[in-house]
Enzyme design. Structure first.
Site, PDB file in Angstrom:
ATOM      1  N   GLU A  17       0.814  -1.211   0.000  1.00 44.65           N
ATOM      2  CA  GLU A  17       0.000   0.000   0.000  1.00 44.65           C
ATOM      3  C   GLU A  17       0.855   1.272   0.000  1.00 44.65           C
ATOM      4  O   GLU A  17       0.371   2.350   0.364  1.00 44.65           O
ATOM      5  CB  GLU A  17      -0.947  -0.010   1.194  1.00 44.65           C
ATOM      6  N   SER A 145      -6.819  -2.826   1.936  1.00 46.01           N
ATOM      7  CA  SER A 145      -7.188  -2.188   0.659  1.00 46.01           C
ATOM      8  C   SER A 145      -7.610  -3.187  -0.409  1.00 46.01           C
ATOM      9  O   SER A 145      -7.378  -2.971  -1.591  1.00 46.01           O
ATOM     10  CB  SER A 145      -6.025  -1.324   0.140  1.00 46.01           C
ATOM     11  N   TYR A 211      -9.606   4.451  -4.410  1.00 45.82           N
ATOM     12  CA  TYR A 211      -8.637   5.533  -4.407  1.00 45.82           C
ATOM     13  C   TYR A 211      -8.542   6.352  -5.687  1.00 45.82           C
ATOM     14  O   TYR A 211      -8.088   7.491  -5.665  1.00 45.82           O
ATOM     15  CB  TYR A 211      -7.247   4.972  -4.088  1.00 45.82           C
ATOM     16  N   ARG A 250     -10.860   2.830  11.934  1.00 50.45           N
ATOM     17  CA  ARG A 250     -12.049   2.738  11.098  1.00 50.45           C
ATOM     18  C   ARG A 250     -12.432   1.282  10.921  1.00 50.45           C
ATOM     19  O   ARG A 250     -11.598   0.456  10.550  1.00 50.45           O
ATOM     20  CB  ARG A 250     -11.783   3.362   9.723  1.00 50.45           C
ATOM     21  N   ASP A 252     -14.900  -1.495   8.954  1.00 52.46           N
ATOM     22  CA  ASP A 252     -15.709  -1.714   7.755  1.00 52.46           C
ATOM     23  C   ASP A 252     -16.857  -2.644   8.116  1.00 52.46           C
ATOM     24  O   ASP A 252     -16.646  -3.692   8.751  1.00 52.46           O
ATOM     25  CB  ASP A 252     -14.857  -2.330   6.646  1.00 52.46           C
ATOM     26  N   GLU A 265     -13.626  -5.816   9.235  1.00 56.33           N
ATOM     27  CA  GLU A 265     -12.255  -5.667   9.711  1.00 56.33           C
ATOM     28  C   GLU A 265     -12.083  -4.315  10.373  1.00 56.33           C
ATOM     29  O   GLU A 265     -12.923  -3.420  10.250  1.00 56.33           O
ATOM     30  CB  GLU A 265     -11.256  -5.813   8.563  1.00 56.33           C
ATOM     31  N   ASN A 267      -9.335  -1.110  10.771  1.00 58.80           N
ATOM     32  CA  ASN A 267      -8.170  -0.438  10.203  1.00 58.80           C
ATOM     33  C   ASN A 267      -7.604   0.515  11.257  1.00 58.80           C
ATOM     34  O   ASN A 267      -8.315   1.401  11.720  1.00 58.80           O
ATOM     35  CB  ASN A 267      -8.563   0.358   8.962  1.00 58.80           C
ATOM     36  N   GLY A 271      -6.726   5.420   5.580  1.00 57.10           N
ATOM     37  CA  GLY A 271      -6.302   6.375   4.563  1.00 57.10           C
ATOM     38  C   GLY A 271      -6.672   7.797   4.935  1.00 57.10           C
ATOM     39  O   GLY A 271      -7.674   8.049   5.606  1.00 57.10           O
TER      40      GLY A 271
END
Length: 308
Positions: A17, A145, A211, A250, A252, A265, A267, A271
């Site tokens: 990433e 990602s 992205y 964060r 999901d 998951e 994070n 981002g």
């Protein structure tokens, strides 16, 4: 903001990433400098990490994504150097990066998460289908990602999906596919921010659509029923805490048509690009991007110690 001292924004790094991390890091760097912070770019793929100590950095804003930056590795090095850093500590970072062990903790804590199976090259896929149904998501256990992820709709595609995931990790997970609305739940300090609902082209929120496209649509307010959003936000904080996370992050989440939901998951270094979701959620509360960056930086800490 001289009280924050000399700040390194860690960006780039050696992970898959790297490209996104550089975009995140440059945006954070510009925002911090715009707020008067003595911030400097630092790419661990190009410089020895222990230069941070030699050059007198007082804090680190971790804008690294994926392995090395989000899995507890760089956090451990910063602990050794006693340089406070943003985001979760060593354990919370390492645990959250591992989707398998995250699921074990969430299942034990009563956090709803999709059914799964750990798979190998010799796995009997018919048994996985019996357990999870079809379609099935096959992905590396320790990447982000959507890297290495495949949605498998026919049994003939399993071997290729496994081979792709195994290129990135020797731990590969198969997970039941959840049809519904894709949501993201951001955490800042002790608060769960408003949910963001994602509408990706053909429902495919992959690396490109995350992205690099303007076709993905984001909704904040999310537009889902208020009581469901409240329940998800409450469980988001629990899902964060049971993994030992801190600072910001964060989750999901997938929301089914019947109103039930599952956490996919966590994070721990999300981002921070122009398409990113934590800034979007913060903006909905009236917090502009530069202020968000400063708030995250102010929370920089070491394991077991409050912010400096």
């Amino acid at each position: 903001m001289s009280e924050l001292g000399r700040v390194a924004v860690l960006m780039g790094g050696p992970s898959a990433e790297r490209e996104i991390s550089l975009i995140s890091g440059k945006a954070v760097l510009a925002a911090l400098r715009g707020k008067g912070v003595d911030a400097h770019a630092f790419d661990p793929a190009e410089r020895e990490l222990f230069e941070l100590k030699r050059e007198g950095f007082r804090r680190c804003f971790i804008a690294l994504h994926g392995r090395f930056g989000e899995d507890g590795t760089v956090q451990g090095a910063l602990e050794v150097m006693r340089i406070p850093y943003t985001g979760s500590g060593v354990m919370g970072s390492a645990l959250s990066m591992d989707k398998w062990r995250t699921k074990l903790v969430w299942n034990a804590a009563g956090i709803p998460t999709p059914r799964f199976a750990m798979v190998k090259a010799a796995t009997a896929w018919d048994r996985v289908i019996d357990h999870l149904g079809m379609p099935i998501i096959v992905k590396p256990a320790r990447e982000g990602s959507t890297i290495g992820l495949t949605k498998v709709s026919t049994p003939a595609d399993f071997n290729a999906a496994f081979a792709l995931a195994a290129r990135y990790d020797n731990l590969v997970i198969a997970e039941e596919f959840i049809a519904g609305q894709e949501l993201t739940a951001s955490i800042l300090g002790e608060n769960a921010l408003p949910l963001v609902r994602i509408e990706a082209p053909q429902g495919n929120y992959d690396y490109q659509n995350k992205y690099f496209t303007d076709d993905t649509r984001y909704h904040c307010p999310s537009g889902i029923r208020a009581e469901v959003e409240d329940e998800i936000r409450k469980l988001t904080l629990k899902s964060f805490r049971v993994l030992g996370c801190r600072g910001w992050g964060r989750a999901d989440v997938m929301l089914r048509p019947d109103g039930t939901f599952s956490f996919l998951e966590m994070n721990t270094s999300p981002g921070m690009t122009s398409h990113s979701l934590v800034p979007m959620a913060a903006k909905a509360t009236g917090m502009p991007y530069p202020e968000l960056c400063v708030r995250i930086l102010e929370g920089a800490a070491l394991d077991g110690r409050p912010p400096a």
